[in-house]
Design a protein around this motif. Structure first.
Motif, PDB file in Angstrom:
ATOM      1  N   ILE A  64       0.839  -1.200   0.000  1.00 40.87           N
ATOM      2  CA  ILE A  64       0.000   0.000   0.000  1.00 40.87           C
ATOM      3  C   ILE A  64       0.874   1.250   0.000  1.00 40.87           C
ATOM      4  O   ILE A  64       0.626   2.208  -0.751  1.00 40.87           O
ATOM      5  N   GLN A  65       1.907   1.234   0.815  1.00 39.03           N
ATOM      6  CA  GLN A  65       2.795   2.400   0.903  1.00 39.03           C
ATOM      7  C   GLN A  65       3.590   2.610  -0.388  1.00 39.03           C
ATOM      8  O   GLN A  65       3.897   3.749  -0.750  1.00 39.03           O
ATOM      9  N   GLY A  66       3.910   1.507  -1.073  1.00 40.84           N
ATOM     10  CA  GLY A  66       4.737   1.629  -2.267  1.00 40.84           C
ATOM     11  C   GLY A  66       3.979   1.795  -3.566  1.00 40.84           C
ATOM     12  O   GLY A  66       4.561   2.176  -4.586  1.00 40.84           O
ATOM     13  N   LEU A  67       2.659   1.507  -3.546  1.00 40.15           N
ATOM     14  CA  LEU A  67       1.875   1.547  -4.788  1.00 40.15           C
ATOM     15  C   LEU A  67       0.684   2.506  -4.699  1.00 40.15           C
ATOM     16  O   LEU A  67      -0.412   2.207  -5.143  1.00 40.15           O
ATOM     17  N   SER A  68       0.881   3.662  -4.116  1.00 39.63           N
ATOM     18  CA  SER A  68      -0.207   4.644  -3.996  1.00 39.63           C
ATOM     19  C   SER A  68       0.134   5.944  -4.691  1.00 39.63           C
ATOM     20  O   SER A  68      -0.326   7.015  -4.311  1.00 39.63           O
ATOM     21  N   GLY A  69       0.942   5.841  -5.737  1.00 42.19           N
ATOM     22  CA  GLY A  69       1.351   7.042  -6.462  1.00 42.19           C
ATOM     23  C   GLY A  69       0.541   7.284  -7.712  1.00 42.19           C
ATOM     24  O   GLY A  69      -0.519   7.921  -7.675  1.00 42.19           O
ATOM     25  N   SER A  70       1.023   6.757  -8.843  1.00 40.73           N
ATOM     26  CA  SER A  70       0.339   6.983 -10.117  1.00 40.73           C
ATOM     27  C   SER A  70      -0.933   6.144 -10.217  1.00 40.73           C
ATOM     28  O   SER A  70      -1.156   5.228  -9.430  1.00 40.73           O
ATOM     29  N   PHE A  71      -1.732   6.455 -11.255  1.00 40.71           N
ATOM     30  CA  PHE A  71      -2.983   5.712 -11.458  1.00 40.71           C
ATOM     31  C   PHE A  71      -2.697   4.245 -11.730  1.00 40.71           C
ATOM     32  O   PHE A  71      -3.397   3.366 -11.229  1.00 40.71           O
ATOM     33  N   ASP A  72      -1.682   3.959 -12.526  1.00 37.63           N
ATOM     34  CA  ASP A  72      -1.343   2.562 -12.844  1.00 37.63           C
ATOM     35  C   ASP A  72      -0.929   1.803 -11.591  1.00 37.63           C
ATOM     36  O   ASP A  72      -1.281   0.631 -11.418  1.00 37.63           O
ATOM     37  N   GLU A  73      -0.166   2.457 -10.723  1.00 35.83           N
ATOM     38  CA  GLU A  73       0.243   1.822  -9.465  1.00 35.83           C
ATOM     39  C   GLU A  73      -0.960   1.503  -8.594  1.00 35.83           C
ATOM     40  O   GLU A  73      -1.063   0.405  -8.037  1.00 35.83           O
ATOM     41  N   VAL A  74      -1.865   2.459  -8.478  1.00 37.87           N
ATOM     42  CA  VAL A  74      -3.056   2.255  -7.641  1.00 37.87           C
ATOM     43  C   VAL A  74      -3.941   1.160  -8.228  1.00 37.87           C
ATOM     44  O   VAL A  74      -4.513   0.352  -7.496  1.00 37.87           O
TER      45      VAL A  74
END
Length: 422
Positions: free
Chosen positions: A11-21
């Motif tokens: 959650i902490q590492g993948l809450s940036g860009s739309f693709d990451e989310v």
């Protein structure tokens, strides 16, 4: 199976860009069952997340940790967490998991009701509605929860902020029925009986293939408010579903009988009817309205007198409408004049009342402005309906369904075109 710590790291590492989310959303869906099994432990991990930056992950953990029984000791912390989350969460992220957002908000609503502090849920749920809506014309399933808390907390004016918007998109039929029913109750609380009738009528006349309890309760209140506001109950509009027209009266016979008794115009008989059925009205939470119906009969009978007489003494009015004294009749007449329900003057010397015609000439600036506003709103509504009609007409699913249901025409069924037109 990943540990909760690993999920939090994702959650902490993948809450940036739309693709990451979007990728995070896929991972969280795979971990749902595990997170639910770890429910009681997740409150500690929420502290490691920022509800504004990690909204999607925070939502999944918050949903999982509140899915079980919440004790009174845990309730306070849960309410604070939800309020903080609703206020600062990312709209783009929570709309990836609307069902979970709705689930958390509904548990929040249940908690403030269980703790008997509905007012604490009013502002957060209004914010939740705004964040869930795709537009102001979208009716979400949280609308009815927000309106219910407004009613319980008696924050009727706050409810108007949602009710004054035109609705064209509905997720579920039940949402519409509850929205109209609660909307009617809020307008009753504000003494806006004309508006209350609009909402209650919408609940009664909304399309339905089988009768539902919300429509039944709405029709009961519709009858009562109609009597108070108009002195009569209008017949069903032509667009009312056959289901409603055939079955509603069967389930509201007590209220139909009340309307018949009211139409007779005898105060003592209506008072006896309400007293006899006091417990039934109380069980329906309609006793207050029933008493207002009784009180309105005085006004209705006085209005009938204006259609027959030009002048009448206060004592005659008291005798005719079954008031005890001329002074009581005077108070009723004065209140009705002030409310614009009749047009009359009272001669204090001889106790005579003179009834007049409505002085409104519909030519003042305020009246012209009111008419113009109404016309503009109708034109906007007409354009919107035309747009919706065009959209539906081009919808492949609609065209496929209509095509299957429409019988194929045989040219032999039509009369031949006369040769002179060829």
């Amino acid at each position: 199976m990943e540990s909760v710590g690993a999920v939090v790291a994702h959650i902490q590492g993948l809450s940036g860009s739309f693709d990451e989310v979007a990728h995070l959303h896929s991972l969280l869906k795979q971990s749902e069952d595990y997170l639910t099994s770890q429910g009681p432990r997740l409150a500690l991990f929420l502290e490691q997340l920022d509800p504004a930056k990690h909204s999607l992950g925070y939502l999944f953990l918050l949903d999982a940790c509140s899915s079980g029984q919440i004790s009174r000791e845990q309730a306070h912390g849960f309410l604070l967490s939800v309020v903080d989350f609703i206020n600062c969460c990312s709209v783009e992220q929570i709309r990836l998991a609307p069902d979970k957002f709705i689930s958390v908000c509904k548990r929040f609503k249940d908690q403030v009701m269980d703790l008997q502090v509905p007012i604490q849920g009013v502002a957060p749920l209004r914010t939740a509605v705004r964040k869930l809506q795709s537009s102001s014309e979208h009716l979400t399933t949280l609308h009815s929860d927000f309106l219910l808390l407004c009613i319980l907390a008696k924050c009727y004016k706050t409810g108007l902020s949602i009710l004054e918007e035109d609705i064209f998109e509905v997720d579920h039929p039940k949402d519409l029925f509850l929205y109209c029913y609660y909307g009617g109750m809020i307008n009753i609380g504000l003494k806006r009986l004309g508006k209350a009738l609009e909402y209650l009528q919408n609940a009664v006349t909304a399309p339905m293939t089988s009768l539902n309890s919300i429509a039944v309760e709405a029709y009961k209140k519709y009858i009562l408010v109609s009597l108070i506001h108009n002195g009569q109950v209008p017949s069903f509009p032509k667009y009312t579903s056959v289901t409603a027209q055939r079955n509603l009266k069967t389930y509201t016979q007590l209220y139909i009988d009340l309307a018949s008794c009211y139409a007779a115009g005898k105060f003592s008989e209506l008072e006896m009817f309400i007293q006899t059925n006091l417990e039934k009205f109380q069980n329906d939470s309609n006793l207050g309205l029933a008493k207002q119906v009784l009180a309105s009969l005085y006004k209705r009978n006085i209005q009938r007198l204006t259609q027959t007489y030009l002048t009448l003494s206060l004592q005659d009015i008291a005798n005719t409408v079954q008031l005890k004294t001329a002074k009581e009749a005077e108070m009723h007449v004065l209140q009705m004049i002030q409310d614009g329900e009749i047009h009359a003057t009272i001669n204090q010397k001889d106790g005579m009342v003179s009834f007049h015609e409505d002085p409104e000439q519909y030519k003042t600036c305020d009246m012209i402005e009111h008419i113009d506003t109404s016309i503009q709103r109708l034109m906007t509504l007409s354009r919107k309906l035309r747009s919706i009609d065009e959209h539906i007409s081009c919808d492949p699913a609609y065209l496929t369904k209509v095509g299957k249901e429409r019988p194929k025409f045989d040219f032999d069924e039509f009369d031949p075109v006369p040769h002179k037109f060829l």
